[in-house]
Write an enzyme that holds these catalytic residues in place. Sequence first.
Site, PDB file in Angstrom:
ATOM      1  N   SER A 174       0.834  -1.201   0.000  1.00 55.80           N
ATOM      2  CA  SER A 174       0.000   0.000   0.000  1.00 55.80           C
ATOM      3  C   SER A 174       0.870   1.254   0.000  1.00 55.80           C
ATOM      4  CB  SER A 174      -0.903  -0.010   1.242  1.00 55.80           C
ATOM      5  OG  SER A 174      -1.705   1.143   1.278  1.00 55.80           O
ATOM      6  N   GLY A 175       0.576   2.157  -0.913  1.00 55.15           N
ATOM      7  CA  GLY A 175       1.337   3.398  -1.013  1.00 55.15           C
ATOM      8  C   GLY A 175       2.474   3.330  -2.004  1.00 55.15           C
ATOM      9  N   THR A 201      -2.163   1.943  -7.991  1.00 54.01           N
ATOM     10  CA  THR A 201      -3.326   2.539  -8.652  1.00 54.01           C
ATOM     11  C   THR A 201      -2.898   3.537  -9.725  1.00 54.01           C
ATOM     12  OG1 THR A 201      -4.663   2.263  -6.644  1.00 54.01           O
ATOM     13  CG2 THR A 201      -5.457   3.833  -8.276  1.00 54.01           C
ATOM     14  N   ASN A 234      -0.951   5.366   2.948  1.00 56.90           N
ATOM     15  CA  ASN A 234      -1.335   5.882   1.639  1.00 56.90           C
ATOM     16  C   ASN A 234      -2.623   6.698   1.786  1.00 56.90           C
ATOM     17  OD1 ASN A 234      -1.758   6.336  -1.057  1.00 56.90           O
ATOM     18  ND2 ASN A 234      -2.098   4.210  -1.612  1.00 56.90           N
ATOM     19  N   SER A 274      -5.486   4.741  -0.698  1.00 61.53           N
ATOM     20  CA  SER A 274      -5.201   3.306  -0.727  1.00 61.53           C
ATOM     21  C   SER A 274      -6.411   2.528  -1.242  1.00 61.53           C
ATOM     22  CB  SER A 274      -4.843   2.818   0.682  1.00 61.53           C
ATOM     23  OG  SER A 274      -4.666   1.426   0.700  1.00 61.53           O
ATOM     24  N   SER A 275      -6.173   1.628  -2.213  1.00 60.70           N
ATOM     25  CA  SER A 275      -7.244   0.771  -2.714  1.00 60.70           C
ATOM     26  C   SER A 275      -7.533  -0.295  -1.672  1.00 60.70           C
ATOM     27  CB  SER A 275      -6.825   0.112  -4.034  1.00 60.70           C
ATOM     28  OG  SER A 275      -6.604   1.076  -5.030  1.00 60.70           O
ATOM     29  N   GLY A 294      -1.098  -5.176  -2.123  1.00 58.67           N
ATOM     30  CA  GLY A 294       0.242  -5.715  -1.979  1.00 58.67           C
ATOM     31  C   GLY A 294       0.344  -6.539  -0.701  1.00 58.67           C
ATOM     32  N   GLU A 329       0.893  -7.403   2.930  1.00 52.11           N
ATOM     33  CA  GLU A 329       0.668  -6.539   4.093  1.00 52.11           C
ATOM     34  C   GLU A 329       1.201  -7.202   5.358  1.00 52.11           C
ATOM     35  OE1 GLU A 329      -3.190  -3.945   2.620  1.00 52.11           O
ATOM     36  OE2 GLU A 329      -3.433  -5.345   4.294  1.00 52.11           O
TER      37      GLU A 329
END
Length: 953
Positions: free
Chosen positions: A107-108, A112, A157, A160-161, A386, A388
């Site tokens: 994430s980050g 995206t 992020n 973040s998605s 991603g 985590e």
Amino acid sequence: MEVKTSLLDNMIGVGDMVLLEPLNEDSFIENLRSRFDHNEIYTYIGSVVISMNPYRSLPIYTPQKVEEYRNRNFYELSPHIYALADEAYRSLRDQDKDQCILITGESGAGKTEASKLVMSYVAAVCGKGQEVNKVKEQLLQSNPVLEAFGNAKTMRNDNSSRFGKYMDIEFDFKGDPLGGVISNYLLEKSRVCKQPRGERNFHIFYQLLSGASDDTLLKLKLDRDFSKYNYLSLDSANVNGLDDAASFRTVRNAMQIVGFMEDEVQSVLELVAAVLKLGNIEFKPESRVNGFDESRVKDKNDLKEMCELLGIEQSVLERAFSYRTVEAKMEKMSTTLNVAQAYYARDALAKNLYSRLFSWLVTRINESIKVGPLFGLVMGVLDIYGFEIFEDNSFEQFIINYCNEKLQQIFIELTLREEQEEYIREDIEWTNIVYFNNAVICDLIENNQNGILAMLDEECLRPGTVTDDTFLDKLNTICAEHQHFESRLSKNSKFLTDHSLPHSCFRIQHYAGKVLYRVEGFVDKNNDLLYRDLSQAMYKATHSLMRQLFPEGNPAKVNLKRPPTAGFQFKASVGVLMKNLQTKNPNYIRCIKPNDKKVAHIFTDSLVCHQVRYLGLMENVRVRRAGYAFRQPYESCLKRYKMLCKTTWPQWRGPARDGVAVLLTDCSVPTEEFAYGRSKIFIRNPRTLFTLEERRRACLEDLATLIQKIYRGWKSRTHFLLLKKSQVVVAAWYRRYSERELLNICLSPSLQMQKYFLGLKTTTMSPMDNTWPAKPYGFLEGAHTELRRIFHLWRVSWLLSLAVLSRDALLLFSVSQPFKGDYLEIQKNPKYQKLNSAVEEKVLLADLVNKINRANGKGSPRLFLLTKSNFVLADQKTGQVKTSVPLPDLASVSVSTQSDGFFALKLKEGSASASKGDFLLSSDHLIEIITKLHRIGTTAADRDQINIDISDE
């Protein structure tokens, strides 16, 4: 920005990690840092793109950059995400190969944004046209909608998605997009009810409250104050750099472009508002006779407003929060819910309502962009969580990491397969590659018999008391001996003293490292139960979407079978995704975040190293370098290095493979360092390539010196020839000038006289002007005086001729009335056509006069016509000629001294016309008649033939 002709030119660090020397983790990280510090955020591992998040805008995504990378070979320019997108698109369009682009990272890291860049590049380079542009716009505008409902601000992020997205884009045979299909995976719906400290709920809640109009909020029964809603965290409600109001307008516009109707948009917003209202419903206990507590709604205002939004009877929903109906075969039993169970039911309803709304949005978008069954060329873009590893990892992180294990497995498998296929295709001996196969970890999680997900499902479905602890006990019993499973309570005694491993947790050694999972919530989140009473209450709502979102609430279709668990559904969807990816040609983008502060220009070695490890980037390099580190088509290799050999420079006439062979032999490259493929040259060691590069660079310097020398010589000679030519031209002109001056001296008097007379010729001199040009030269004194005397005599003669005119004729100079001549317009007037034909000569004057009868003094109107030979008197009415007198028979003209217009025409005695007698006439145009009679008379041989007198007659 500088345009590079190859990734080997002017490299900052190494553009392709396969060429890194020496290859180790430290050099790998240092190469990434060096390139990152110089704004080179993209690096290759063969055909894999490593993308570093710069946390700022860079001028490398302009339309000019798109054109620069369009239809170029992958290694022809410096590393860029556009190069991968172009390679994938051209392979799809020109070779009819379905493509997939796998974007992974934590994430980050910029996944995206990477997916947006890929889609925007493909949209820019594919065809144009109204329909094509509409499809492209719909595909691109689906992103803002899904981001608003599926993304959130997290600690790592700001955008973040919180769901996985896979989009299949279908193209026709020309490479133009036809439509697409979006699949979503595992929306993090637990975020709806609770967010970690420092994070936010999904964007749409904040966007709606910030950007909607007052009228819209009034209809939705909402307030702009975030603090009034329990589901919205307040410590990070406002995020720097995020304009929620502007984002809401963007989302509304995007929904319209995608194809949402206005009533559909309103329905979606009503459901979002209902979720916020649902979070404000609170419960209180109420004691019953049997000693059990029953939940009751504290303040029914929010419940009432929510029911009004959804069209539900308030009493029905209120009962569903207080009672639960359990059905077993033909029996029904109703039990009360305590306060804790009521809150669980409320949150479960909120999570299900929002997640089902999100799934409906994806389905609705697919209805707009889908073209039916995918029979054309397909490009898939995967943007998913991603790996985590948080301080507190739960069920969500467990299945996210399971998905990443599967992606890593397919990544290694497809990479190895791609390498092996290229070696076989090029007829190069294949070297067996030793690598870590994470299939053992995937089996630990997904095995149908004793995998963790299977045991979790078994625990959720078995009768009796089921808790997270009983699930952990089962794991400790079955997985205790597994080499990648660790637990404090397992039979393996080596973990009994490991205080970093709490009793309520288990640890899995993933390919990316060890992750500690807390079992609390595993069973509930896997069950994902929504009480049937709530489903039926939602189905009874009159809202347009409720029956679509809660079909199981239909009393006529009651299904007593337990719904599939969340883990089972996710495992099945991941399986479908893996099969889909294996049918396509893979392209990889590995995203890395350089720091946890989300700021530019900071590179944290430990964080990047951690991501490099769990993304398996070192293994990827080793796989690529196991055989030959570098491969290049013969034509490109010969073109790049031909200057190193006199035989191949400047032009090789034979086959490119033979030229490369001659080149490498001349450069004394050991035969074990390269191999000849069918279409490519394979170089084993990067040092060999760098040696060739060093020699090429030195050779280019020598060639540059030679070119400069030749250019400077050409420039100097060109300048010399120009000076020489200029000198010749100047000398010729000077000689011409000097010769002309000499000739002028010799011919000076005659030339000056000629110039003087020509000057007089061109000088305008009026007879009325008494001036005379000045004398230019002294030697012309005599001629100048004589010419002036001749001119004076001519001027006097001209003035004397004017005196011949009579004093009456001279009066014409003072007459203000202009002479017209034809006052009767006999040429135009049809009345005088007979008269016009009777007079053969041109009529110089035509006027109406009054003829005086001498007998009685009465006047008769007559037409008076004057030609060069005659004057004619004719009847005014009939136009019949009465008298025609030749001008030679005219003796004199007499005029009155008064202003009465009378004049007399006296005829010569003895002439043919004398018998007619003299004529006494009067006219308004006396002066013009007299003047023209005189002028006509002066043209005769006898100048004084007609005398004009002024008398008293």
